[in-house]
Design an enzyme around this catalytic site. Structure first.
Site, mmCIF file in Angstrom:
data_model
loop_
_atom_site.group_PDB
_atom_site.id
_atom_site.type_symbol
_atom_site.label_atom_id
_atom_site.label_comp_id
_atom_site.label_asym_id
_atom_site.label_seq_id
_atom_site.Cartn_x
_atom_site.Cartn_y
_atom_site.Cartn_z
ATOM 1 N N GLU A 1 0.950 -1.238 -0.333
ATOM 2 C CA GLU A 1 0.088 -0.013 -0.022
ATOM 3 C C GLU A 1 0.772 1.276 0.043
ATOM 4 O O GLU A 1 0.657 2.135 -0.686
ATOM 5 C CB GLU A 1 -0.863 0.020 1.153
ATOM 6 C CG GLU A 1 -1.974 -1.061 1.447
ATOM 7 C CD GLU A 1 -1.193 -2.280 2.114
ATOM 8 O OE1 GLU A 1 -0.281 -2.811 1.848
ATOM 9 O OE2 GLU A 1 -2.107 -2.832 3.169
ATOM 10 N N CYS B 1 -2.715 -3.319 7.216
ATOM 11 C CA CYS B 1 -2.087 -3.396 8.836
ATOM 12 C C CYS B 1 -2.441 -2.440 9.553
ATOM 13 O O CYS B 1 -2.458 -0.982 9.165
ATOM 14 C CB CYS B 1 -0.693 -3.976 8.846
ATOM 15 S SG CYS B 1 0.463 -2.606 8.402
#
Ligand SMILES: Nc1nc(O)c(N)c(N[C@@H]2O[C@H](COP(=O)(O)O)[C@@H](O)[C@H]2O)n1
Length: 355
Positions: A53, A78
């Site tokens: 990401e 996360c």
């Protein structure tokens, strides 16, 4: 294929680029889409380095477009401070309004919390796009996180009449029966590059003197794992050479081979050994193991139902008698013919029923 599936498919393609570099972390890919145009792509490149990401967000030239874009990612972002900071906080700070996720992270530190954190910040979340494919890609990571053990692959070659070798008692006596052919040998070396550990039993070391390294493919040598309960493996065996690290499971704390690359681990042989060994192997951060024999070791993993995949080569050669091949029951994924051999690829329905 829907638009969301098309973009998640691209994430999965990107994720695969990290194979062999991110283990035991998962392979993850991400893209940023604005007005049906990909404006940023990224993947997790190396263990310990930024997540997919972060790389996708950083690849976007006009950062203001993020406020009108969708982030597609093959694994739930996360929420934790690990080797890198939480991806959810970056996504929130960049004001990305929509996130599409292939599958939740099985890591208990993250599982569901990433989605919750982003929803709490007002981000629209869609989850479960090409979920089966995403889980299959990271099947080793899923088994690691959910079962707290390495992903276990069994491998052997057997004759058409069901033997893995002729009867031999020592290396000096006879060389092993040649069952595999050039192509299947190469495939085995390729599989060795896809695992972090490779394991054989004491008698396989004594009789075959294997190196257990990668020589017919390109990639890193896995960590070698061997059982030597009574310290009977000679210290000049190939398994102890400097080509790779070796873990030895033994009864004796004062193991006879004292080399920097050889790590003895004491276990209790009066209890279940396969489970103990796999527990220690996992603690050594080894997320996947290829079990290459012999028959007794393979059979104990099968009877303990401690395996996830198996590659069985069945040659047209006949040995008439010798050491019986293990018996196994699993779901056939693929059967391929290579010269005079069939290679059967199985998966364990029970151990992988959550995938
Ligand atoms: N969403 C996501 N993208 C990635 O690129 C990832 N590598 C992960 N991994 C998850 O985070 C854990 C590792 O964190 P650190 O690299 O130590 O910071 C890993 O166990 C996965 O749960 N996730």
């Amino acid at each position: 294929m829907t638009i969301d599936e098309k973009y998640i498919y691209r994430c999965l393609q990107l994720a695969r680029k990290g194979e062999a570099f991110v283990r035991p972390n998962p392979m993850v890919g991400a893209i940023i889409v604005h007005n049906d145009r990909i404006i940023g792509e990224g993947y997790h490149r190396k263990f310990g380095e930024p997540h997919a990401e972060v790389n996708a967000i950083n690849a976007v030239k006009d950062q203001l477009l993020l406020q009108e874009a969708t982030l597609y990612v093959s694994l739930e972002p996360c929420t934790h401070y690990g080797k890198t900071p939480p991806c959810t906080e970056l996504i929130i700070s960049k004001k990305i309004p929509r996130v599409v996720i292939a599958t939740m992270d099985p890591n208990p530190m993250i599982s569901g919390k990433g989605i919750q954190r982003m929803q709490n910040a007002g981000i629209e979340i869609k989850e479960g796009i090409l979920e089966k494919e995403a889980k299959e890609l990271n099947r080793a990571f899923f088994v690691n996180q959910l079962c707290q053990r390495p992903y276990i692959i069994l491998k052997w070659a057997q004759s058409n009449d069901g033997f893995i070798d002729i009867m031999r008692s020592s290396l000096a006596e006879k060389t092993p029966a040649k069952i595999s052919n050039e192509i299947t040998e190469t495939i085995v070396h390729k599989i060795r590059t896809q695992v972090q550990g490779i394991m054989v039993g004491t008698h396989t070391v004594i009789k075959d003197n294997p190196r257990l390294t990668v020589r017919k493919w390109f990639g890193e040598n896995p960590i070698r794992i061997v059982i030597d309960r009574k310290c009977i493996i000679p210290s000049d065996a190939n398994i102890f050479n400097n080509e790779a690290k070796t873990l030895v499971f033994t009864e004796y704390p004062d193991y006879h081979v004292k080399k920097e690359n050889v790590k003895p681990i004491v276990i209790d042989f009066s209890k279940n050994t396969t489970e103990q060994i796999m527990k220690h192997v996992y603690e050594e951060n080894i997320g996947s193991v290829l079990i290459e024999g012999g028959s007794r070791m393979l059979t104990s993993f099968i009877s303990d139902n401690l395996w996830d995949e198996a590659y069985i080569e069945i040659s047209s050669k006949e040995l008439k008698n010798g050491i019986k091949a293990p018996r196994i029951d699993g779901d056939k994924i693929q059967i391929k013919q290579y010269l005079d051999s069939f290679q059967i690829h199985l998966k364990n329905k029970i151990s992988r029923n959550f995938l």
